[in-house]
Design a protein around this motif. Structure first.
Motif, PDB file in Angstrom:
ATOM      1  N   ARG A   2       0.875  -1.195   0.111  1.00 33.92           N
ATOM      2  CA  ARG A   2      -0.389  -0.316  -0.005  1.00 33.92           C
ATOM      3  C   ARG A   2       0.901   0.917  -0.120  1.00 33.92           C
ATOM      4  O   ARG A   2       0.541   2.056  -0.710  1.00 33.92           O
ATOM      5  CB  ARG A   2      -1.021  -0.165   1.199  1.00 33.92           C
ATOM      6  N   THR A   3       1.619   1.233   0.777  1.00 30.90           N
ATOM      7  CA  THR A   3       2.584   2.205   0.833  1.00 30.90           C
ATOM      8  C   THR A   3       3.350   2.545  -0.765  1.00 30.90           C
ATOM      9  O   THR A   3       3.776   3.819  -1.436  1.00 30.90           O
ATOM     10  CB  THR A   3       3.753   2.187   1.283  1.00 30.90           C
ATOM     11  N   ILE A   4       3.800   1.350  -1.432  1.00 27.76           N
ATOM     12  CA  ILE A   4       4.568   1.987  -2.191  1.00 27.76           C
ATOM     13  C   ILE A   4       2.709   2.146  -3.677  1.00 27.76           C
ATOM     14  O   ILE A   4       3.666   3.008  -4.089  1.00 27.76           O
ATOM     15  CB  ILE A   4       5.171   0.624  -3.331  1.00 27.76           C
ATOM     16  N   PHE A   5       2.202   1.571  -3.359  1.00 24.12           N
ATOM     17  CA  PHE A   5       1.119   1.770  -4.630  1.00 24.12           C
ATOM     18  C   PHE A   5       0.672   3.088  -4.494  1.00 24.12           C
ATOM     19  O   PHE A   5       1.301   4.204  -4.810  1.00 24.12           O
ATOM     20  CB  PHE A   5      -0.185   0.604  -4.723  1.00 24.12           C
ATOM     21  N   LEU A   6       0.674   4.110  -2.539  1.00 23.97           N
ATOM     22  CA  LEU A   6       0.772   5.270  -3.176  1.00 23.97           C
ATOM     23  C   LEU A   6       1.716   6.333  -3.193  1.00 23.97           C
ATOM     24  O   LEU A   6       1.789   7.533  -3.814  1.00 23.97           O
ATOM     25  CB  LEU A   6       0.236   5.944  -1.134  1.00 23.97           C
ATOM     26  N   ALA A   7       3.112   5.535  -2.931  1.00 24.37           N
ATOM     27  CA  ALA A   7       3.896   6.552  -3.771  1.00 24.37           C
ATOM     28  C   ALA A   7       4.247   6.466  -5.129  1.00 24.37           C
ATOM     29  O   ALA A   7       4.774   7.538  -5.590  1.00 24.37           O
ATOM     30  CB  ALA A   7       5.697   5.532  -3.481  1.00 24.37           C
ATOM     31  N   VAL A  25       4.769   7.162 -13.248  1.00 22.59           N
ATOM     32  CA  VAL A  25       4.655   6.019 -13.106  1.00 22.59           C
ATOM     33  C   VAL A  25       5.714   5.306 -12.483  1.00 22.59           C
ATOM     34  O   VAL A  25       6.905   4.928 -12.264  1.00 22.59           O
ATOM     35  CB  VAL A  25       3.453   4.976 -13.333  1.00 22.59           C
ATOM     36  N   SER A  26       7.073   4.890 -14.563  1.00 26.65           N
ATOM     37  CA  SER A  26       7.946   3.761 -14.538  1.00 26.65           C
ATOM     38  C   SER A  26       9.039   4.993 -13.386  1.00 26.65           C
ATOM     39  O   SER A  26       9.999   3.965 -12.745  1.00 26.65           O
ATOM     40  CB  SER A  26       8.324   4.222 -15.943  1.00 26.65           C
ATOM     41  N   GLN A  27       9.399   6.348 -13.932  1.00 25.97           N
ATOM     42  CA  GLN A  27      10.379   7.211 -13.043  1.00 25.97           C
ATOM     43  C   GLN A  27      10.379   7.595 -11.864  1.00 25.97           C
ATOM     44  O   GLN A  27      11.173   6.599 -10.679  1.00 25.97           O
ATOM     45  CB  GLN A  27      10.083   8.995 -13.801  1.00 25.97           C
ATOM     46  N   LEU A  28       8.980   7.518 -10.837  1.00 24.15           N
ATOM     47  CA  LEU A  28       8.766   6.842  -9.716  1.00 24.15           C
ATOM     48  C   LEU A  28       9.548   5.883  -8.826  1.00 24.15           C
ATOM     49  O   LEU A  28       9.179   5.259  -8.178  1.00 24.15           O
ATOM     50  CB  LEU A  28       7.298   7.422  -9.210  1.00 24.15           C
ATOM     51  N   GLY A  29       8.728   4.389 -10.091  1.00 27.61           N
ATOM     52  CA  GLY A  29       8.847   3.626  -9.136  1.00 27.61           C
ATOM     53  C   GLY A  29      10.106   3.155  -9.299  1.00 27.61           C
ATOM     54  O   GLY A  29      11.020   2.332  -8.086  1.00 27.61           O
ATOM     55  N   LYS A  30      11.030   3.957 -10.359  1.00 30.80           N
ATOM     56  CA  LYS A  30      13.204   3.739 -10.095  1.00 30.80           C
ATOM     57  C   LYS A  30      13.385   4.468  -9.234  1.00 30.80           C
ATOM     58  O   LYS A  30      14.511   3.675  -8.421  1.00 30.80           O
ATOM     59  CB  LYS A  30      13.441   4.188 -11.673  1.00 30.80           C
ATOM     60  N   THR A  65      14.910   2.301  -1.698  1.00 25.30           N
ATOM     61  CA  THR A  65      14.026   1.079  -0.618  1.00 25.30           C
ATOM     62  C   THR A  65      14.431  -0.598  -0.688  1.00 25.30           C
ATOM     63  O   THR A  65      14.903  -1.503  -0.375  1.00 25.30           O
ATOM     64  CB  THR A  65      13.067   1.560  -0.384  1.00 25.30           C
ATOM     65  N   PHE A  66      14.715  -0.165  -2.411  1.00 29.54           N
ATOM     66  CA  PHE A  66      15.240  -1.705  -2.644  1.00 29.54           C
ATOM     67  C   PHE A  66      15.078  -2.555  -2.685  1.00 29.54           C
ATOM     68  O   PHE A  66      14.761  -3.835  -2.975  1.00 29.54           O
ATOM     69  CB  PHE A  66      16.742  -2.088  -1.694  1.00 29.54           C
ATOM     70  N   LEU A  67      13.412  -1.862  -2.314  1.00 30.80           N
ATOM     71  CA  LEU A  67      12.180  -3.134  -2.389  1.00 30.80           C
ATOM     72  C   LEU A  67      11.915  -3.931  -4.715  1.00 30.80           C
ATOM     73  O   LEU A  67      10.591  -2.929  -4.294  1.00 30.80           O
ATOM     74  CB  LEU A  67      11.290  -2.635  -2.148  1.00 30.80           C
ATOM     75  N   PHE A  68      12.884  -3.644  -4.901  1.00 32.63           N
ATOM     76  CA  PHE A  68      13.003  -4.204  -6.483  1.00 32.63           C
ATOM     77  C   PHE A  68      11.439  -4.652  -6.775  1.00 32.63           C
ATOM     78  O   PHE A  68      10.892  -4.669  -7.937  1.00 32.63           O
ATOM     79  CB  PHE A  68      13.692  -4.399  -7.141  1.00 32.63           C
ATOM     80  N   PHE A  69      11.479  -6.310  -6.144  1.00 31.11           N
ATOM     81  CA  PHE A  69      10.419  -6.557  -6.900  1.00 31.11           C
ATOM     82  C   PHE A  69       8.740  -6.429  -6.246  1.00 31.11           C
ATOM     83  O   PHE A  69       8.199  -6.403  -7.159  1.00 31.11           O
ATOM     84  CB  PHE A  69      10.534  -8.120  -5.715  1.00 31.11           C
ATOM     85  N   GLU A  70       8.891  -5.555  -5.524  1.00 30.72           N
ATOM     86  CA  GLU A  70       7.247  -4.965  -4.766  1.00 30.72           C
ATOM     87  C   GLU A  70       7.471  -4.455  -5.638  1.00 30.72           C
ATOM     88  O   GLU A  70       5.930  -3.341  -6.035  1.00 30.72           O
ATOM     89  CB  GLU A  70       7.510  -4.702  -3.143  1.00 30.72           C
TER      90      GLU A  70
END
Length: 276
Positions: free
Chosen positions: A43-48, A227-232, A238-243
């Motif tokens: 949920r934190t990742i999605f909100l980010a 979305v891609s830039q924020l995910g990168k 955070t090193f949470l690449f899979f999530e």
């Protein structure tokens, strides 16, 4: 299922009518949605990443609409009676189709944009000397719009060929009949050619729109906050690449599958209107 004796195909059963690929896709989406709602980390990742969805949608919609308009103009030029317009249209399509989107993105952002700013400043230099105008800076040309321009130029070349094929698919006899009725050139295109061409070009247009949504992720190389830039950025911190990239893939799949379903629904509606 045993075929009927008269040779006609029996109506499909309920199981045969169910689109199982859609059932599987919905199940996957529900699973991801549950994980996002139930797990604090997801949920934190999605909100980010949610802030980048608006940028992705904006880039995709604006770039595709402008590319469709430009592609239609190029297609009409390719069908023009003037040879100079036909040659220019073919030149435009062949050159831009041969350049990868990423290369064109860099070229527009770091070559064309500074060049246009330099030309603009050179043109208004007398006004600047008089204190009437101010010179422009490369930073005034937002990176978001540089990315949109690059996508428009790239996709308009492909859409031009789609529109040209749709226009060419309209029987010539119908155009000649419209001329015999006294319709003007614009009326023939609006009342005769365009409605029939739309049925032909709709499926490939839908495919290109889905491709545009995916290729909009390329704007992240310019630092645009999609979305891609924020995910990168988030995964690198955070090193949470899979999530993180699971959520990124979920967002893009939700958008592209929804678009595909909308295009198919529109196709069925047009098909039913033809049968009436």
């Amino acid at each position: 299922m045993t075929p009927p004796r008269d040779g006609r195909r029996a109506p499909p059963t309920l199981i045969e009518r169910v689109p199982w690929w859609l059932v599987a896709a919905i199940g996957l989406a529900v699973g991801f949605a549950y994980a996002i709602a139930a797990d604090d980390g997801y949920r934190t990742i999605f909100l980010a990443l949610a802030a980048g969805i608006r940028t992705t949608v904006f880039v995709s919609l604006v770039a595709f609409l402008l590319a469709a308009l430009l592609g239609l103009v190029v297609a009409l030029a390719a069908e023009s009676k003037w040879r100079i317009l036909r040659e220019l249209a073919v030149f435009y399509v062949e050159i831009l189709r041969g350049v990868p989107v990423l290369v064109l993105l860099f070229y527009v952002a770091f070559v064309a944009a500074p060049g246009l700013v330099w030309l603009y400043n050179a043109a208004i230099r007398p006004l600047v000397d008089l204190g009437v105008a101010m010179p422009a800076s490369v930073r005034d040309f937002d990176l978001l719009w540089r990315a949109i321009v690059a996508l428009v130029l790239s996709y308009s070349a492909f859409l031009a060929e789609i529109f040209r094929a749709g226009i060419a698919a309209v029987p010539r006899g119908q155009v000649e009949a419209a001329r015999a009725l006294g319709l003007r050139r614009g009326q023939i295109f609006r009342l005769v050619v365009a409605p029939q061409a739309l049925r032909t070009v709709l499926p490939p247009l839908g495919n290109d729109f889905v491709a545009m949504v995916k290729d909009s992720s390329l704007v992240s190389v310019l630092g645009v906050q999609d979305v891609s830039q924020l995910g990168k950025v988030y995964s690198a911190s955070t090193f949470l690449f899979f999530e993180t990239y699971s959520i990124v893939a979920f967002i893009y799949l939700t958008m592209t599958v929804s678009l595909s379903l909308a295009v198919r629904a529109l196709e069925r509606r047009l098909r039913r209107s033809e049968q009436r």
